[in-house]
Design an enzyme around this catalytic site. Structure first.
Site, mmCIF file in Angstrom:
data_model
loop_
_atom_site.group_PDB
_atom_site.id
_atom_site.type_symbol
_atom_site.label_atom_id
_atom_site.label_comp_id
_atom_site.label_asym_id
_atom_site.label_seq_id
_atom_site.Cartn_x
_atom_site.Cartn_y
_atom_site.Cartn_z
ATOM 1 N N THR A 1 0.723 -1.080 0.021
ATOM 2 C CA THR A 1 -0.030 0.012 -0.554
ATOM 3 C C THR A 1 1.141 0.996 -0.555
ATOM 4 O O THR A 1 2.029 1.426 0.387
ATOM 5 C CB THR A 1 -0.679 -0.033 1.253
ATOM 6 O OG1 THR A 1 -1.912 -1.159 1.406
ATOM 7 C CG2 THR A 1 -1.512 1.122 1.953
ATOM 8 N N SER B 1 2.474 5.479 -2.262
ATOM 9 C CA SER B 1 2.452 5.505 -3.393
ATOM 10 C C SER B 1 3.426 4.619 -4.275
ATOM 11 O O SER B 1 2.816 4.648 -5.326
ATOM 12 C CB SER B 1 3.057 6.930 -3.338
ATOM 13 O OG SER B 1 4.404 7.152 -2.669
ATOM 14 N N THR B 2 4.240 4.277 -3.391
ATOM 15 C CA THR B 2 5.364 3.340 -3.904
ATOM 16 C C THR B 2 4.751 1.560 -4.977
ATOM 17 O O THR B 2 4.845 1.032 -6.181
ATOM 18 C CB THR B 2 6.775 3.074 -3.496
ATOM 19 O OG1 THR B 2 7.138 4.317 -3.560
ATOM 20 C CG2 THR B 2 7.828 2.063 -4.104
ATOM 21 N N ALA C 1 8.433 1.935 1.516
ATOM 22 C CA ALA C 1 8.413 1.706 3.279
ATOM 23 C C ALA C 1 8.948 3.138 3.233
ATOM 24 O O ALA C 1 9.226 3.884 2.691
ATOM 25 C CB ALA C 1 10.509 0.899 3.840
ATOM 26 N N GLU D 1 -0.519 -4.872 6.139
ATOM 27 C CA GLU D 1 1.170 -5.104 5.354
ATOM 28 C C GLU D 1 1.502 -5.792 6.773
ATOM 29 O O GLU D 1 2.431 -7.062 5.802
ATOM 30 C CB GLU D 1 1.735 -3.886 4.946
ATOM 31 C CG GLU D 1 0.775 -2.652 4.417
ATOM 32 C CD GLU D 1 1.362 -0.885 4.648
ATOM 33 O OE1 GLU D 1 1.855 -0.554 3.367
ATOM 34 O OE2 GLU D 1 2.504 -0.758 6.293
#
Length: 313
Positions: free
Chosen positions: A108, A110-111, A167, A187
Site C-alpha cells: 500500500t 504511492s510506491t 517503506a 501490511e
C-alpha cells in the site's frame, strides 16, 4: 551529440548508433543488468528516464559481466529525476522478481501503486499469468481489481511467495518504518506470511536509525481511551524527545481499514533499541500494532542519484 535511437526497450540494449560527447557532467546515473545484491538498475529501465538530447550525454562501456552498461550523465541540474520517477524506476525493478504462478502480497502507498500498475500491465500483455494478489488495504484491492489482477486473502492463501511494498524509513540493517499510509497492520500480516519481502524506496527514505527522519512512526490503537495510550507511548520514548499525535483526516480522527485509530510518534533522535521498543509498545493494552518492521525485508531496492541499487541480507 546523442542519437536517441540508441535507447531501446529490449533487454540487450543496442548502443551502436549512440555517438557521445561528454562535457560538463554534473552527476552520473549508472544503469546495468541487475541480478544480485548491490548492483545497478537494468538497461531495460533506461527508457523510463526522461532523456533529452540537449541535456544528456550517453557513454557506452563494457560491463564486467554480461551485456552492456549504459551511463546516463546529467548535464543540467534542472533535469534531476522527480521522486515519483525514482519510485517508478525502483518499482519496475522490483517487478522483475515476480514470476508467473506466484501468490503476491500487494503493498500500500504511492510506491506500491507503481508496482501494482506494472504487474497489471504485464498481465494484460500476457507476460505474467496465473498471478494471485493478496492486498494489504482496501485501496490496493480496488486498484488491483481495476487492472484485472485476481485477488485473495490470507485465509485462503496463508503462504505467500513474494510481497512487494514501499517503506517510510530504511536503516543500514534493512529494518523499516512503515505505515504512514495507514495500512501497517495488514501490511505486517501479509508481509510476515511471505517467503520473500522486497522493499521499494527512493534514497530519501534511508536513515541511520529508525525514527531518524523526524517524520511519523505510526502506532495503530483501538479508539477506546486512545489518549491514555498516546500518553503512555510518548512517555515510553521520553529519552528520544517523542511527541505523540492522533492522526487526523479532515476534522476527524483517521480511521484504518480495521476501524482503529493511528497515533503518530515523532522523534527528535532515533530509537535507541527498536526491538525492545516494539515489544514494549505491544505490551500496552489497546495497542494493536506498530510501524517497526524488523528483520522482515529480504531485499531493498533503492532509486537515487547514483541509479538504482539492490541491498540484500
Amino acid at each position: 551529440m546523442v542519437t536517441m535511437a540508441a535507447l531501446s526497450s529490449s533487454p540487450a540494449l543496442s548502443l551502436k548508433k549512440c555517438q557521445c560527447s561528454i562535457t560538463n557532467i554534473n552527476r552520473t546515473l549508472t544503469l546495468s543488468p541487475l541480478r544480485a545484491a548491490n548492483q545497478t538498475v537494468p538497461a531495460t529501465s533506461a527508457t523510463a528516464l526522461k532523456l533529452r538530447a540537449t541535456n544528456y550525454a550517453l557513454r557506452a562501456t563494457s560491463a564486467p559481466s554480461r551485456g552492456r552498461r549504459l551511463l546516463v550523465s546529467a548535464m543540467s541540474a534542472s533535469n534531476v529525476l522527480t521522486q515519483d520517477e525514482l519510485k517508478k524506476l525502483a518499482a519496475d525493478k522490483a517487478v522483475e522478481y515476480v514470476e508467473s504462478g506466484m501468490v503476491l502480497g500487494l503493498g500500500t502507498g504511492s510506491t506500491a501503486a507503481f508496482v501494482v500498475a506494472k504487474i497489471g500491465e504485464l498481465m494484460k500483455a500476457g507476460t505474467l499469468t496465473n498471478i494471485v494478489g493478496v492486498p494489504t488495504s482496501k485501496r490496493t484491492a480496488e486498484q488491483a481489481a481495476s487492472l484485472g489482477i485476481p485477488l485473495s486473502v490470507l485465509d485462503d492463501h496463508p503462504k505467500i511467495d513474494l510481497a512487494i511494498d514501499g517503506a517510510d524509513e530504511v536503516d543500514p540493517e534493512l529494518n523499516l518504518v512503515k505505515g504512514r499510509g495507514g495500512a501497517l497492520l495488514r501490511e505486517k500480516m501479509v508481509e510476515a506470511a511471505s517467503a520473500r519481502f522486497v522493499v521499494v524506496v527512493d534514497e530519501s527514505k534511508l536513515v541511520s536509525g529508525l525514527g531518524g527522519s523526524g517524520l511519523a512512526m505510526p502506532v495503530e490503537v483501538v479508539p477506546f481511551c486512545w489518549k491514555y495510550n498516546a500518553a503512555r507511548l510518548q512517555s515510553l520514548f521520553e529519552a528520544e524527545g517523542c511527541e505523540a499525535k492522533l492522526r487526523i483526516e479532515g476534522d476527524k480522527p483517521y480511521v484504518t481499514d480495521n476501524s482503529n485509530y493511528i497515533v503518530d510518534l515523532y522523534f527528535k533522535t532515533p530509537i535507541k533499541d527498536a526491538r525492545a521498543a516494539g515489544n514494549a509498545m505491544l505490551g500496552f493494552e489497546g495497542v494493536v500494532e506498530h510501524g517497526l518492521f524488523l528483520d522482515m525485508a529480504t531485499a531493498v531496492i533503492i532509486a537515487g542519484s547514483n541509479g538504482v541499487t539492490v541491498k540484500s541480507k
